[in-house]
Design a protein around this motif. Structure first.
Motif, mmCIF file in Angstrom:
data_model
loop_
_atom_site.group_PDB
_atom_site.id
_atom_site.type_symbol
_atom_site.label_atom_id
_atom_site.label_comp_id
_atom_site.label_asym_id
_atom_site.label_seq_id
_atom_site.Cartn_x
_atom_site.Cartn_y
_atom_site.Cartn_z
ATOM 1 N N ALA A 112 61.902 -35.179 -15.235
ATOM 2 C CA ALA A 112 62.301 -36.133 -16.453
ATOM 3 C C ALA A 112 61.056 -36.125 -17.146
ATOM 4 N N ARG A 113 59.532 -36.132 -16.792
ATOM 5 C CA ARG A 113 58.577 -35.879 -17.362
ATOM 6 C C ARG A 113 58.409 -34.543 -18.396
ATOM 7 N N VAL A 153 60.854 -34.892 -21.219
ATOM 8 C CA VAL A 153 60.371 -35.720 -22.356
ATOM 9 C C VAL A 153 59.229 -35.101 -23.035
ATOM 10 N N LEU A 198 64.387 -43.896 -26.398
ATOM 11 C CA LEU A 198 65.113 -44.081 -25.121
ATOM 12 C C LEU A 198 64.583 -43.290 -24.302
ATOM 13 N N LEU A 199 64.065 -42.008 -24.574
ATOM 14 C CA LEU A 199 63.536 -41.169 -23.336
ATOM 15 C C LEU A 199 62.394 -41.740 -22.905
ATOM 16 N N ARG A 259 61.241 -46.454 -16.794
ATOM 17 C CA ARG A 259 62.015 -46.961 -15.724
ATOM 18 C C ARG A 259 61.905 -46.329 -14.113
ATOM 19 N N LEU A 260 61.815 -44.807 -14.667
ATOM 20 C CA LEU A 260 61.593 -44.174 -13.506
ATOM 21 C C LEU A 260 60.323 -44.235 -12.605
ATOM 22 N N VAL A 310 68.672 -36.842 -23.910
ATOM 23 C CA VAL A 310 68.471 -38.324 -23.681
ATOM 24 C C VAL A 310 69.259 -38.501 -22.183
ATOM 25 N N ALA A 345 63.559 -44.675 -20.481
ATOM 26 C CA ALA A 345 64.280 -44.218 -19.281
ATOM 27 C C ALA A 345 63.055 -43.838 -18.348
ATOM 28 N N LEU A 346 62.006 -43.075 -19.056
ATOM 29 C CA LEU A 346 60.872 -42.432 -18.120
ATOM 30 C C LEU A 346 60.133 -43.530 -17.533
ATOM 31 N N ARG A 399 61.166 -37.141 -10.845
ATOM 32 C CA ARG A 399 60.020 -37.542 -11.753
ATOM 33 C C ARG A 399 59.592 -36.215 -12.626
ATOM 34 N N LEU A 429 68.264 -38.717 -14.715
ATOM 35 C CA LEU A 429 67.318 -38.497 -13.682
ATOM 36 C C LEU A 429 66.684 -39.956 -13.234
ATOM 37 N N ALA A 430 66.659 -40.827 -14.368
ATOM 38 C CA ALA A 430 66.176 -42.106 -14.180
ATOM 39 C C ALA A 430 66.912 -42.978 -13.143
ATOM 40 N N VAL A 480 67.669 -37.325 -19.243
ATOM 41 C CA VAL A 480 66.638 -38.053 -18.540
ATOM 42 C C VAL A 480 67.072 -39.321 -18.054
ATOM 43 N N GLU A 481 67.890 -39.996 -18.740
ATOM 44 C CA GLU A 481 68.761 -41.446 -18.210
ATOM 45 C C GLU A 481 69.181 -41.120 -16.802
#
Lengths: 134, 301
Positions: B229-230, B233, A119-120, A126-127, B253, A123-124, B226, B259-260, B256-257
């Motif tokens: 989020a990176r 992860v 999932l992570l 997507r970003l 999760v 999402a990444l 970005r 932030l996306a 990050v979602e």
């Protein structure tokens, strides 16, 4: 907002830095050291007053990081625990997410399952896609 | 007799069902600041309502408000006094829990800071940054009135590039600036103040997640979504055993979602949340105050 970000060099904390150096001497030494011995070893690399070393060792004893014993007229200091042991204590405290200790620290991230790792990544990406199209 | 019952019901709803429903909703994550306030209001209102129920009950048993005479031979007065004493005990317990948590947290944090200072090396990148020679990826802050520290492990530095590290540091500095630790301390104290059989982790758990989102928002405003989020992860680290995790998505999760997704304007939602929080606090306060005010008015007139 930018003014809040004080990216200035840290104020000098000579005692704090010395604490670390002194502990390193104690960890490396095979036996307990006197203030004079610690002072001699440290003054090889830097200008240092004898009384400063005394103060630092005293502070470390108060923090229960060193233990001291009488040897004639002088105190002999040793590290209260091996470095590895203290490092393990610190890591346990930092990682302990159970019960009372959990809120001591705000950890940056928690652990994730395999499914969540997927999932992570999704999402990444997507970003990343947004970034490219935008 | 209706007031104590209403207040008791309110207290029960605010300790059990309301937090459960709120914790299952997704909208609070869209307005973390207002949501933290709402959680605080719920917790405080629950305490106020419980205390108010005790006070109001003792009042209504003792007879008409405005009769200040305590009669030790009257069974009613004795029961009323006992209820009042129990209510006072709850208050004492609450203050005791707050004090104990505050002292305990500070002692533990001080020990941790002492260890960090001799084990980790300072880094001039930001004030108070300490680098710990550990492979486990780790980044956290040690809040303090003066001399707060941000600790990053070598394992974390290895996994982050410059932009990601900057985002992580911005996140931790946001925690320190906003003193999120104090917010969490309140919830922890409250958690400990309740007897084991009524308390739940929900409020504390939610507060933890919400302050992470607040710090994320701060870092996002500074460096964009970005890098953070990176970094999240990259640091999410080794997968944990499935059994150890709850069925719900972990907060990593969620973060990050979030932030996306683009940050929407949630002014209306946050206003409504603030109003709800205020209403929650006002209702029990007025209900407690009302009989007392009536009593005073009766006594004066």
């Amino acid at each position: 907002m930018a003014s809040e970000e004080k990216v200035q060099p840290q104020a000098p904390r000579p005692l704090g830095d010395l604490e670390r150096l002194v502990m390193e001497q104690l960890w490396a030494a095979p036996a307990a050291l006197t203030v004079r011995e610690v002072h001699e070893q440290l003054s090889g690399t830097r200008e240092l007053a004898y009384t400063t070393v005394m103060t630092v060792l005293d502070r470390l004893a108060k923090k229960k990081l060193t233990e001291r014993e009488r040897d004639g007229k002088a105190w002999r200091y040793r590290a209260a625990a091996p470095r590895e042991e203290l490092a393990a204590d610190l890591m346990r405290d930092a990682l302990d997410r159970a019960g009372d200790r959990r809120e001591a620290l705000v950890r940056f991230v928690g652990q994730v399952s395999d499914e969540e790792a997927a999932l992570l990544r999704e999402a990444l990406s997507r970003l990343d896609a947004q970034e490219q199209s935008g | 007799m209706i007031t104590p019952v209403l207040l008791a019901v309110l207290a029960l709803v605010l300790t059990g069902p309301a937090p459960a429903v709120l914790a299952r909703s997704n909208w609070p994550y869209r307005v973390p600041r207002a949501a933290v306030i709402l959680w605080q209001a719920i917790a405080l209102a629950a305490v106020l309502a419980a205390l108010g129920a005790g006070i109001a009950l003792s009042y209504s048993i003792a007879g008409r408000p405005g009769e200040p005479r305590f009669n030790p031979s009257s069974a009613r007065d004795l029961v009323a006094a006992a209820i009042l004493a129990m209510t006072a005990l709850v208050v004492v317990r609450l203050f005791w829990a707050v004090g104990r948590v505050a002292v305990g947290t500070r002692a533990r944090r001080k020990r941790h800071r002492d260890l960090v200072d001799v084990l980790a090396t300072p880094d001039g990148l930001i004030p108070g940054l300490r680098v710990l020679a550990e492979e486990t990826p780790l980044a956290y802050c040690l809040p303090a009135l003066r001399g707060a520290r941000v600790v990053v492990s070598v394992g974390a530095l290895d996994r982050l590039d410059d932009g990601e590290l900057k985002a992580v540091l911005a996140h931790e500095q946001a925690h320190l600036r906003a003193r999120h630790d104090l917010v969490l301390e309140e919830f922890t104290a409250l958690h400990h103040a309740f007897p084991r059989w009524v308390r739940s982790d929900v409020a504390l758990e939610q507060a933890r997640t919400l302050v992470e989102l607040l710090a994320d928002d701060d870092a996002r405003r500074r460096n964009g979504p970005r890098p953070l989020a990176r970094a999240l992860v990259a640091l999410a680290g080794a997968p944990a055993p499935e059994a150890a995790l709850a069925a719900a998505k972990s907060s990593t999760v969620l973060r990050v979602e979030r932030l996306a997704a683009p940050a929407p304007n949630e002014r209306l939602l946050s206003s409504c949340t603030y109003v709800a929080a205020a209403a929650l606090l006002i209702i029990p306060t007025i209900t407690i105050a009302a009989p007392i005010v009536t009593a005073i008015v009766d006594a004066v007139s």
